[in-house]
Motif scaffolding. Structure first.
Motif, PDB file in Angstrom:
ATOM      1  N   LEU A  56      37.134  37.933  44.848  1.00 34.48           N
ATOM      2  CA  LEU A  56      37.509  37.011  45.935  1.00 34.48           C
ATOM      3  C   LEU A  56      36.823  35.662  45.760  1.00 34.48           C
ATOM      4  O   LEU A  56      37.257  34.663  46.307  1.00 34.48           O
ATOM      5  N   GLU A  57      35.706  35.674  45.043  1.00 36.04           N
ATOM      6  CA  GLU A  57      35.035  34.419  44.700  1.00 36.04           C
ATOM      7  C   GLU A  57      34.717  34.459  43.218  1.00 36.04           C
ATOM      8  O   GLU A  57      34.623  35.530  42.617  1.00 36.04           O
ATOM      9  N   ARG A  58      34.564  33.261  42.657  1.00 42.14           N
ATOM     10  CA  ARG A  58      34.234  33.179  41.234  1.00 42.14           C
ATOM     11  C   ARG A  58      32.737  32.874  41.065  1.00 42.14           C
ATOM     12  O   ARG A  58      32.199  32.065  41.824  1.00 42.14           O
ATOM     13  N   PRO A  59      32.104  33.508  40.097  1.00 40.63           N
ATOM     14  CA  PRO A  59      30.667  33.243  39.919  1.00 40.63           C
ATOM     15  C   PRO A  59      30.435  31.845  39.350  1.00 40.63           C
ATOM     16  O   PRO A  59      31.297  31.314  38.646  1.00 40.63           O
ATOM     17  N   SER A  60      29.259  31.302  39.643  1.00 42.11           N
ATOM     18  CA  SER A  60      28.880  30.032  39.024  1.00 42.11           C
ATOM     19  C   SER A  60      28.497  30.283  37.574  1.00 42.11           C
ATOM     20  O   SER A  60      28.692  29.442  36.708  1.00 42.11           O
ATOM     21  N   ASP A  61      27.962  31.471  37.339  1.00 46.01           N
ATOM     22  CA  ASP A  61      27.591  31.853  35.967  1.00 46.01           C
ATOM     23  C   ASP A  61      27.490  33.370  35.933  1.00 46.01           C
ATOM     24  O   ASP A  61      27.319  34.026  36.961  1.00 46.01           O
ATOM     25  N   GLY A  62      27.540  33.924  34.712  1.00 43.67           N
ATOM     26  CA  GLY A  62      27.418  35.360  34.570  1.00 43.67           C
ATOM     27  C   GLY A  62      28.753  36.033  34.324  1.00 43.67           C
ATOM     28  O   GLY A  62      29.802  35.376  34.305  1.00 43.67           O
ATOM     29  N   GLN A  63      28.675  37.333  34.139  1.00 42.22           N
ATOM     30  CA  GLN A  63      29.880  38.081  33.779  1.00 42.22           C
ATOM     31  C   GLN A  63      30.078  39.265  34.713  1.00 42.22           C
ATOM     32  O   GLN A  63      29.125  39.895  35.145  1.00 42.22           O
ATOM     33  N   VAL A  64      31.339  39.556  35.005  1.00 42.16           N
ATOM     34  CA  VAL A  64      31.685  40.701  35.862  1.00 42.16           C
ATOM     35  C   VAL A  64      32.768  41.507  35.149  1.00 42.16           C
ATOM     36  O   VAL A  64      33.785  40.957  34.730  1.00 42.16           O
ATOM     37  N   TRP A  65      32.479  42.795  34.987  1.00 39.19           N
ATOM     38  CA  TRP A  65      33.492  43.691  34.421  1.00 39.19           C
ATOM     39  C   TRP A  65      33.929  44.683  35.493  1.00 39.19           C
ATOM     40  O   TRP A  65      33.110  45.148  36.283  1.00 39.19           O
ATOM     41  N   LEU A  66      35.196  44.951  35.480  1.00 37.90           N
ATOM     42  CA  LEU A  66      35.720  45.990  36.373  1.00 37.90           C
ATOM     43  C   LEU A  66      36.557  46.925  35.521  1.00 37.90           C
ATOM     44  O   LEU A  66      37.524  46.480  34.880  1.00 37.90           O
ATOM     45  N   ALA A  67      36.147  48.191  35.479  1.00 37.43           N
ATOM     46  CA  ALA A  67      36.816  49.183  34.648  1.00 37.43           C
ATOM     47  C   ALA A  67      36.989  48.674  33.216  1.00 37.43           C
ATOM     48  O   ALA A  67      38.051  48.798  32.614  1.00 37.43           O
TER      49      ALA A  67
END
Lengths: 596, 245
Positions: B60-71
């Motif tokens: 719902l929001e985008r990070p300023s930095d970093g990584q997000v994995w989903l499945a």
């Protein structure tokens, strides 16, 4: 004083916070009141101009024409000079019916023989150049405008080239192109020129149709009919040869030039009023939730219902009054160009009458009051806590529409559900389209009607000013309606998007893409656009048929349907930007704001 | 490259709001892994960044930095359309304020994500009926949100979140507006879901809710300050029974 000042400050603060809405309200009501004011001003405008011209040119009360220029013809006319009711006269003058050519256009013309000094009755007002002199011609101003000629140009009268020495207006003839008054009613379209009397001898030898005319001033200018009844039998026992024209007839005949314009402007103003109401109502409804919260805040700090009502109504009513003043001013500025299309009369706009000002003001206030009264009363009735919580208005559950929409693709599903939230607004948008398309179809119908030009034999080398005036008015009305419809469509889309923001944000969390949300918001406007636009076809045709005299030339059906269907891509384009902006709003922020 | 076989993985996650002197770092260098079937509770004081973290996990929001994995799929680089599809398929949201659509009935609210996923109206109706019955709302399917109690509304919201069988259920203060009895109802549902292998990430202020989780992460000023594996979850839930009065 303190209370009034506080109301003023609160109103001013709100206008500053929502300048676009204030501008929209101003534009809508200004357009409607300007159009209405113009439409109402046309009624009696010609008479005002004619009276002014008559006063400036010592216009006759009564004109008598007799065919020929021999002794029999003139003696019949001169017998009227001695009637006890007559206080002054000019003539008899000879007038010839021939043709005039200038700048490639040829038209019928009435050439009146004139002395170097005009008589006591009918002293044409020279607006450019000088009065007749040997070897020169004076052209009536309306005719000169139509030909596009000026002092110093040459015109060919009955095959003889003559320089234009002057341009003048007169009240002794009906306006261009109805100078041919020698016959019963206006004859074929003709302009009017004056030629030095000795110069007309050449026309006698050309064996042209000639008529004698005498201009009379009566003791009682209103008693022209009584004068006619008393003397008709003595002048023309058989009532076949002599033709009489009263100044009252000329007023009626002159006003024919504006006959088409008045209903166009008046009906146009009704349609504009409707669009103004639709626009302002949408604005008011869109702001209802915020207004309710504002009411809650005012109640919480101890404001009385009367004070709150005054604050809420004052803003719209003040803006409506300002718009009314702007509309009346705009109409006053546009009036000279409108009421004297031929330029045959002295152009001096009188400005709106007291009745016009009263009617437009009442309508402007009514538009503002009608559209804001409901939300204001609802806001006042809402409990303070509920008002502060902003939970006053919940859309109704429409099970049937929801069930139908479940079978449709996502954009249609979202669009239909947005309509289900506020069906009244969809109907308003459809009516918005109907009003606009009514004008567009009427314009197409009007343009499809053949117009006989004022040139020789109906040639279009000289424009039919009456038809042209009607078409210009219709174009102006249609343009104003389109502008308001555009504003309304954007307002409705934006208001819908704002109201549905939480719902759309929830849909986004459930997997709706921004594209689907954008498409859904557009669809919510497109669905009512189609029936609304199609309904405009019969409405526009009916409107034209009501005011058309005689046979109607039909434009191609494909043209009418294309115009109606063009509303769809136009609406899609108009809704795309506000819908896209709304769809791009942060979901997290929207939901957080909703939760607080 | 994501070698982690779990559902959620976060590396070096930052989220900043504002700029200059008004800059606020809501999430400050967070690393997190949530294996499949785990119930993770995130606790912390108001404004510590819990809800922002949840929004970042759900796209719902985008990070300023970093990584997000989903499945196994990196989502911080996916466009809005791709994120929407991901939410449709893999994420279910439950909010403190319920966020039910007010003009839709309970069943219609639950049907909506199924319809947005492109399934038929019939399939949506069946799924909604199944979930509402499972969560004890079979007799409330035609009720509008305002006709339901807070607990019932939250159960509808959970049913809606589960409509497309998401990989992970993200719950933001799901019991924040509920009384004890309704809280217990919600926790029972979460327990059932967890028993069925559902991955849950629950942001909460309520220690009783946190106590039912497999794992508790504590946040302060946008950072994780504690990460504890909890045990004996059934017993903890049972301990709440009786408090509803």
């Amino acid at each position: 004083m303190g209370r009034t000042l506080l109301i003023f400050r609160l109103v001013l603060a709100d206008v500053r916070r929502h300048p676009a809405q204030a501008v929209m309200l101003l534009v809508s009501i200004t357009a409607a009141t300007a159009m209405l004011s113009l439409g109402m001003s046309l009624h009696g405008a010609t008479e005002t101009l004619y009276r002014q011209t008559r006063a400036a040119t010592a216009g006759p009360d009564f004109v008598a024409f007799s065919p020929g220029s021999d002794r029999t013809a003139t003696s019949a006319l001169t017998s009227l000079e001695h009637a006890p009711e007559v206080v002054a006269h000019s003539g008899p003058y000879r007038q010839f019916s021939t043709t005039l050519t200038a700048r490639g256009a040829t038209a019928n013309v009435v050439v009146q023989g004139a002395g170097a000094t005009p008589g006591p009755v009918d002293r044409p007002l020279v607006t450019s150049g000088s009065w007749v002199r040997p070897g020169g011609v004076v052209v009536e101003r309306g005719f000169a405008n139509a030909l596009g000629v000026h002092v110093g140009d040459h015109v060919t009268v009955a095959g003889r080239s003559l320089p234009i020495v002057g341009i003048a207006v007169t009240a002794a003839y009906t306006v261009y192109p109805w100078a041919e008054m020698g016959a019963e009613g206006p004859g074929d379209n003709s302009g009017l020129v004056w030629l030095n009397e000795p110069d007309t001898r050449a026309l006698v030898s050309a064996n042209l149709s000639v008529t004698s005319a005498i201009y009379l001033k009566l003791r009682d200018p209103a008693a022209t009919q009584a004068f006619l009844d008393s003397h008709r039998a003595s002048v023309d026992p058989n009532q076949t040869t002599t033709h009489f024209v009263t100044w009252q007839f000329m007023v009626v005949q002159d006003s024919v030039m504006l006959k088409d314009s008045q209903p166009i402007l008046v009906i146009g103003s009704w349609l504009l009023c409707f669009l103004a109401i639709a626009g302002v109502a949408t604005l008011a409804a869109g702001r209802a939730a915020k207004q309710t919260r504002r009411v809650g805040l005012l109640k919480a700090v101890g404001a009385t219902p009367g004070f709150i009502a005054a604050v809420l109504l004052a803003e719209y009513l003040t803006l409506a009054l300002l718009a009314d003043a702007l509309g009346l001013t705009a109409a006053r500025l546009a009036e000279p160009a409108l009421i004297n299309p031929t330029a045959s009369l002295i152009t001096a706009a009188a400005g709106p009458t007291g009745t016009t000002i009263a009617v437009t003001t009442i309508i402007a206030l009514a538009v503002a009051a009608l559209t804001t009264l409901g939300p204001t009363v609802r806001a006042l009735r809402t409990e303070t806590v509920a008002a502060l919580a902003d939970t006053a208005h919940q859309p109704q559950h429409r099970a049937h529409l929801t069930r139908i929409s479940a079978m449709l693709p996502a954009p249609l599903l979202l669009g239909l559900r947005l309509i289900a939230r506020r069906p009244g607004r969809a109907i308003l948008h459809a009516c918005n389209m109907t009003a606009t398309l009514t004008a567009i179809i009427a314009l197409l119908m009007l343009n499809a009607q053949p117009a006989r030009g004022y040139g020789l034999g109906g040639s279009s080398s000289l424009t039919n000013l009456k038809v042209d005036q009607g078409r210009h008015m219709m174009l102006a009305v249609t343009a104003a309606l389109i502008i308001l419809a555009v504003i309304n469509t954007i307002t409705i889309t934006w208001t819908t998007a704002q109201e549905a923001r939480p719902t759309m944000a929830i849909a986004r969390t459930l997997g709706a893409t921004p594209g689907q949300i954008t498409a859904g918001l557009s669809v919510a406007q497109l669905l009512p656009t189609l029936p609304g636009a199609l309904a405009g076809i019969p409405m526009g045709i009916t409107l034209c048929l009501i005011f058309s005299a005689g046979d109607v030339t039909w434009p191609p059906a494909w043209l009418l349907f294309t115009a109606a269907l063009a509303a769809l891509p136009a609406t899609a384009a108009l809704t795309a930007v506000p819908a896209r902006i709304a769809a791009r709003k942060s979901v997290a922020q929207t939901l957080s704001a909703e939760a607080t | 490259m994501n070698e982690f076989g779990g559902v959620v993985r976060v590396r070096g996650l930052f989220k900043e709001h504002g700029q200059g002197q008004g800059l606020v770092r809501a999430v400050d260098g967070v690393d997190l892994e949530v294996p499949a079937g785990q119930m993770l509770a995130v606790m912390g004081p108001s404004g510590c960044g819990k809800s922002t973290l949840l929004h970042l996990l759900g796209g719902l929001e985008r990070p300023s930095d970093g990584q997000v994995w989903l499945a196994g799929q990196r989502i911080d680089t996916v466009n809005e359309r791709g994120l929407a599809r991901l939410r449709r398929r893999s994420v279910g949201f439950v909010f403190q304020a319920f966020h039910l659509i007010e003009e839709l009935s309970a069943a219609e609210n639950v049907e909506l994500p199924v319809l947005l996923a492109g399934r038929s109206a019939r399939a949506a109706r069946r799924r909604a009926a199944f979930l509402l019955e499972r969560f004890g709302l079979a007799d409330r399917t035609r009720h509008l949100p305002w006709q339901l109690s807070g607990g019932q509304r939250q159960r509808v919201a959970i049913a809606r979140a589960m409509a497309n069988e998401p990989l992970v259920l993200l719950a933001d203060e799901p019991t924040g507006n509920l009384d004890t009895a309704a809280t217990l109802d919600v926790l029972r549902i979460f327990a059932d879901l967890r028993a069925a292998g559902q991955t849950l990430v629950v942001v909460t202020h309520d220690e009783r809710v946190a106590a039912t989780a497999d794992r508790l992460v504590t946040m302060r000023d946008g950072m994780f300050v504690d990460d504890t594996q909890l045990a004996g979850r059934t017993g903890r839930l049972d301990g709440l029974i009786g408090l509803e009065d």
